[in-house]
Design a protein around this motif. Structure first.
Motif, PDB file in Angstrom:
ATOM      1  N   LEU A  63       1.607  -7.140 -12.984  1.00  9.64           N
ATOM      2  CA  LEU A  63       0.982  -8.428 -13.253  1.00  9.64           C
ATOM      3  C   LEU A  63      -0.019  -8.734 -12.143  1.00  9.64           C
ATOM      4  O   LEU A  63       0.274  -8.531 -10.958  1.00  9.64           O
ATOM      5  CB  LEU A  63       2.039  -9.530 -13.323  1.00  9.64           C
ATOM      6  N   THR A  64      -1.174  -9.240 -12.522  1.00  8.31           N
ATOM      7  CA  THR A  64      -2.219  -9.546 -11.545  1.00  8.31           C
ATOM      8  C   THR A  64      -2.123 -11.013 -11.130  1.00  8.31           C
ATOM      9  O   THR A  64      -2.256 -11.910 -11.968  1.00  8.31           O
ATOM     10  CB  THR A  64      -3.611  -9.286 -12.144  1.00  8.31           C
ATOM     11  N   PRO A  65      -1.872 -11.289  -9.840  1.00  2.00           N
ATOM     12  CA  PRO A  65      -1.775 -12.686  -9.390  1.00  2.00           C
ATOM     13  C   PRO A  65      -3.134 -13.351  -9.347  1.00  2.00           C
ATOM     14  O   PRO A  65      -4.167 -12.683  -9.238  1.00  2.00           O
ATOM     15  CB  PRO A  65      -1.180 -12.558  -7.989  1.00  2.00           C
ATOM     16  N   ARG A  66      -3.131 -14.669  -9.420  1.00  2.29           N
ATOM     17  CA  ARG A  66      -4.359 -15.460  -9.362  1.00  2.29           C
ATOM     18  C   ARG A  66      -4.331 -16.369  -8.137  1.00  2.29           C
ATOM     19  O   ARG A  66      -3.265 -16.649  -7.570  1.00  2.29           O
ATOM     20  CB  ARG A  66      -4.483 -16.322 -10.624  1.00  2.29           C
ATOM     21  N   LYS A  68      -0.601   1.958  -8.677  1.00  6.76           N
ATOM     22  CA  LYS A  68      -0.925   0.537  -8.789  1.00  6.76           C
ATOM     23  C   LYS A  68      -1.479   0.007  -7.460  1.00  6.76           C
ATOM     24  O   LYS A  68      -1.080   0.424  -6.377  1.00  6.76           O
ATOM     25  CB  LYS A  68       0.316  -0.266  -9.176  1.00  6.76           C
ATOM     26  N   ALA A  69      -2.411  -0.932  -7.552  1.00 11.48           N
ATOM     27  CA  ALA A  69      -3.057  -1.498  -6.373  1.00 11.48           C
ATOM     28  C   ALA A  69      -2.085  -2.365  -5.581  1.00 11.48           C
ATOM     29  O   ALA A  69      -1.243  -3.064  -6.164  1.00 11.48           O
ATOM     30  CB  ALA A  69      -4.273  -2.316  -6.779  1.00 11.48           C
ATOM     31  N   ALA A  70      -2.230  -2.334  -4.271  1.00 16.90           N
ATOM     32  CA  ALA A  70      -1.423  -3.196  -3.413  1.00 16.90           C
ATOM     33  C   ALA A  70      -1.703  -4.652  -3.739  1.00 16.90           C
ATOM     34  O   ALA A  70      -2.843  -5.032  -4.011  1.00 16.90           O
ATOM     35  CB  ALA A  70      -1.735  -2.917  -1.939  1.00 16.90           C
ATOM     36  N   THR A  83       0.846  -1.192   0.000  1.00 17.65           N
ATOM     37  CA  THR A  83       0.000   0.000   0.000  1.00 17.65           C
ATOM     38  C   THR A  83       0.882   1.242   0.000  1.00 17.65           C
ATOM     39  O   THR A  83       1.878   1.308   0.709  1.00 17.65           O
ATOM     40  CB  THR A  83      -0.905  -0.002   1.238  1.00 17.65           C
ATOM     41  N   GLY A  84       0.513   2.233  -0.813  1.00 15.89           N
ATOM     42  CA  GLY A  84       1.254   3.489  -0.826  1.00 15.89           C
ATOM     43  C   GLY A  84       2.545   3.448  -1.608  1.00 15.89           C
ATOM     44  O   GLY A  84       3.457   4.246  -1.356  1.00 15.89           O
ATOM     45  N   ALA A  85       2.659   2.532  -2.574  1.00  8.81           N
ATOM     46  CA  ALA A  85       3.876   2.465  -3.378  1.00  8.81           C
ATOM     47  C   ALA A  85       4.077   3.772  -4.134  1.00  8.81           C
ATOM     48  O   ALA A  85       3.122   4.417  -4.573  1.00  8.81           O
ATOM     49  CB  ALA A  85       3.793   1.302  -4.353  1.00  8.81           C
TER      50      ALA A  85
END
Length: 245
Positions: free
Chosen positions: A88-91, A72-74, A62-64
């Protein structure tokens, strides 16, 4: 083929009659190189590195901050290849080794969760109505500071504990030894335990029932903790009632 990428890793497909096919193939190989045997530098570094190594991978906290990270989302993976950061979005089910923590994580579809905080269980017996007796190990790696630290992984309510084992996973500083127990019984699972890396103890006790969720407490001796880590494993029996009707 209607999809342009693979369903799980989002690797780009070659299009029929595509020019410069090597670009698409190399992009797919670069992504595979990052995601297969996934190893992440950190999940806590918030500032985008100025000079990352090619192939560097981070889990964004959070807060990058940084030109490629700040919006970008945490929990997303940030992968650096050929001078460019890709998100990249993890699954669900993806596993990652966190290099700076020496910790394995699994993605549950929403969050990254330490494998060390999940239940490892073996069902010893199950009745026709699905009542069950289970042997379980609950684990956590605890970072030490101050006079004592309590685990966030608990001895479960209505469990019978057979013992708690420990291993010093990073050399402990500040204290000369430590105890492992519960509130009011600091040395229940062992006292004067070693502070050197890989010192271990198996704190076997007579089977003891707990009727409320109870943390394990690591208590410093000879001074307060200023650093170090201990892996705590709770060895327990748990019981499931018959299934609902």
């Amino acid at each position: 083929m209607s999809n342009t990428t693979t369903p799980r890793l989002s690797l780009p497909f070659l299009a029929a009659g595509q020019a410069q096919k090597h670009i698409t193939v190399n992009e797919a190989l670069g992504r595979l190189d990052g995601l297969v045997q996934l190893a992440v530098q950190s999940r806590t570094v918030a500032a985008q590195p100025a000079s990352p190594a090619d192939g560097a991978m981070h889990i964004l906290p959070t807060g990058a901050t940084g030109a490629a990270w700040f919006d970008k989302a945490a929990g997303l993976l940030a992968h650096y290849v050929d001078g460019v950061w890709a998100a990249l979005t993890p699954r669900a089910g993806w596993l990652a080794w966190i290099i700076d923590e020496g910790l394995a994580l699994i993605h549950d579809g929403e969050n990254w969760t330490p494998l060390s905080s999940t239940f490892k269980a073996l069902t010893a017996a199950r009745s026709p109505f699905f009542a069950a007796t289970r042997f379980e190990i609950l684990e956590q790696e605890v970072t030490l500071s101050g006079a004592s630290v309590a685990t966030t992984v608990m001895i479960p309510a209505r469990a019978i504990v057979l013992g708690v084992s420990t291993r010093t996973s990073a050399a402990i500083t500040g204290a000369t030894s430590y105890s492992c127990g519960v509130a009011g019984e600091a040395g229940k699972f062992g006292a004067a335990l070693g502070v050197a890396k890989n010192a271990s103890n198996v704190g076997v006790i007579g089977p003891t029932a707990y009727y409320a969720d109870t943390p394990v407490v690591i208590t410093a001796a000879g001074g307060a903790f200023t650093g170090g880590k201990v892996r705590v494993s709770i060895h327990a029996m748990r019981f499931d009632p018959p299934a609902a009707v």
